[in-house]
Motif scaffolding. Structure first.
Motif, PDB file in Angstrom:
ATOM      1  N   GLY A  28       0.916  -1.206   0.120  1.00 24.26           N
ATOM      2  CA  GLY A  28       0.066  -0.059  -0.079  1.00 24.26           C
ATOM      3  C   GLY A  28       1.007   1.300   0.042  1.00 24.26           C
ATOM      4  N   ARG A  29       1.779   1.309   0.747  1.00 24.70           N
ATOM      5  CA  ARG A  29       2.924   2.405   0.735  1.00 24.70           C
ATOM      6  C   ARG A  29       3.387   2.552  -0.548  1.00 24.70           C
ATOM      7  NH1 ARG A  29      -0.373   3.717   3.984  1.00 24.70           N
ATOM      8  NH2 ARG A  29      -0.207   3.402   6.289  1.00 24.70           N
ATOM      9  N   GLU A  34       4.015   4.972  -6.421  1.00 19.42           N
ATOM     10  CA  GLU A  34       3.797   4.657  -7.898  1.00 19.42           C
ATOM     11  C   GLU A  34       2.720   5.655  -8.348  1.00 19.42           C
ATOM     12  OE1 GLU A  34       1.696   1.195 -10.686  1.00 19.42           O
ATOM     13  OE2 GLU A  34       2.028   0.922  -8.496  1.00 19.42           O
ATOM     14  N   ALA A  35       1.541   6.217  -7.534  1.00 19.38           N
ATOM     15  CA  ALA A  35       0.475   6.854  -7.975  1.00 19.38           C
ATOM     16  C   ALA A  35       1.081   8.278  -8.174  1.00 19.38           C
ATOM     17  CB  ALA A  35      -0.579   6.843  -6.872  1.00 19.38           C
ATOM     18  N   ILE A  36       1.990   8.901  -7.425  1.00 15.69           N
ATOM     19  CA  ILE A  36       2.168  10.344  -7.608  1.00 15.69           C
ATOM     20  C   ILE A  36       2.684  10.455  -8.725  1.00 15.69           C
ATOM     21  CG2 ILE A  36       3.647  11.854  -6.469  1.00 15.69           C
ATOM     22  CD1 ILE A  36       3.156  10.804  -3.743  1.00 15.69           C
ATOM     23  N   PRO A  37       3.744   9.841  -9.376  1.00 15.52           N
ATOM     24  CA  PRO A  37       4.553  10.216 -10.705  1.00 15.52           C
ATOM     25  C   PRO A  37       3.298  10.000 -11.769  1.00 15.52           C
ATOM     26  CG  PRO A  37       5.716   8.384  -9.759  1.00 15.52           C
ATOM     27  CD  PRO A  37       4.654   8.830  -8.562  1.00 15.52           C
ATOM     28  N   ARG A  38       2.447   8.991 -11.505  1.00  8.86           N
ATOM     29  CA  ARG A  38       1.529   8.452 -12.723  1.00  8.86           C
ATOM     30  C   ARG A  38       0.565   9.691 -12.667  1.00  8.86           C
ATOM     31  NH1 ARG A  38       1.504   3.578 -14.833  1.00  8.86           N
ATOM     32  NH2 ARG A  38       2.435   1.901 -13.442  1.00  8.86           N
ATOM     33  N   GLU A  57      -8.196   8.071  -0.205  1.00  9.96           N
ATOM     34  CA  GLU A  57      -9.547   7.412  -0.536  1.00  9.96           C
ATOM     35  C   GLU A  57      -9.049   6.177  -0.940  1.00  9.96           C
ATOM     36  OE1 GLU A  57     -13.276   6.127  -1.090  1.00  9.96           O
ATOM     37  OE2 GLU A  57     -12.580   7.881   0.024  1.00  9.96           O
ATOM     38  N   SER A  58      -8.166   6.009  -1.850  1.00 10.67           N
ATOM     39  CA  SER A  58      -7.403   4.881  -2.386  1.00 10.67           C
ATOM     40  C   SER A  58      -7.109   3.843  -1.253  1.00 10.67           C
ATOM     41  CB  SER A  58      -6.450   5.088  -3.541  1.00 10.67           C
ATOM     42  OG  SER A  58      -5.720   3.659  -3.820  1.00 10.67           O
ATOM     43  N   ARG A  61     -10.158   2.579   0.669  1.00 18.24           N
ATOM     44  CA  ARG A  61     -10.774   1.190  -0.204  1.00 18.24           C
ATOM     45  C   ARG A  61      -9.819   0.236  -0.022  1.00 18.24           C
ATOM     46  NH1 ARG A  61     -11.497   5.295  -4.265  1.00 18.24           N
ATOM     47  NH2 ARG A  61      -9.871   4.407  -5.294  1.00 18.24           N
ATOM     48  N   ARG A  62      -8.296   0.390   0.006  1.00 19.22           N
ATOM     49  CA  ARG A  62      -7.562  -0.936  -0.005  1.00 19.22           C
ATOM     50  C   ARG A  62      -7.573  -1.546   1.380  1.00 19.22           C
ATOM     51  NH1 ARG A  62      -2.933  -1.706   2.181  1.00 19.22           N
ATOM     52  NH2 ARG A  62      -2.536   0.588   2.778  1.00 19.22           N
ATOM     53  N   ARG A  63      -7.681  -0.979   2.603  1.00 19.71           N
ATOM     54  CA  ARG A  63      -7.675  -1.331   3.705  1.00 19.71           C
ATOM     55  C   ARG A  63      -9.364  -2.022   4.241  1.00 19.71           C
ATOM     56  NH1 ARG A  63      -5.643   3.796   6.265  1.00 19.71           N
ATOM     57  NH2 ARG A  63      -7.452   3.445   7.214  1.00 19.71           N
ATOM     58  N   ALA A  64     -10.248  -1.434   3.635  1.00 20.57           N
ATOM     59  CA  ALA A  64     -11.699  -1.842   3.741  1.00 20.57           C
ATOM     60  C   ALA A  64     -11.921  -3.181   3.984  1.00 20.57           C
ATOM     61  CB  ALA A  64     -12.627  -1.041   2.962  1.00 20.57           C
ATOM     62  N   PRO A  65     -11.549  -4.213   3.356  1.00 21.45           N
ATOM     63  CA  PRO A  65     -11.699  -5.440   3.317  1.00 21.45           C
ATOM     64  C   PRO A  65     -11.151  -6.213   4.337  1.00 21.45           C
ATOM     65  CG  PRO A  65     -11.073  -4.978   1.114  1.00 21.45           C
ATOM     66  CD  PRO A  65     -10.859  -4.089   1.856  1.00 21.45           C
TER      67      PRO A  65
END
Length: 87
Positions: A28-29, A34-38, A57-58, A61-65
């Motif tokens: 997750g970290r 990865e998300a920032i440069p994208r 928010e991402s 969603r990743r931690r919710a399950p």
């Protein structure tokens, strides 16, 4: 952490202490990195507060399950607890 640039891509590798973090947390970290440069390359005018909101928010969603599974596990365990009389 090791970041390797390849033509049209980057690779992020990470070594971590399994006593302090689990693989899902580390993934997750790394997803943030990865998300920032994208996001910046997809829309160079992206505002950092909006990016921070999207990442948060991402992460939710990743931690919710996992959080749902944890709550259900605790509920099942607490159902098996019987009160004892206090003397």
């Amino acid at each position: 952490m090791n970041v390797v640039e390849r033509p049209g891509d980057i690779r992020i590798e990470c070594a971590y202490n399994a006593d302090l973090s689990d693989a899902a947390t580390v993934r997750g970290r790394l997803a943030y990195f990865e998300a920032i440069p994208r996001a910046v390359t997809a829309g160079p005018r992206v505002k950092l507060p909006a990016l921070a909101d999207d990442l948060a928010e991402s992460d939710r969603r990743r931690r919710a399950p996992r959080e749902k599974e944890f709550r259900e596990s605790r509920r099942r365990k607490s159902k098996g607890i019987r009160p004892r009389p206090v003397s």
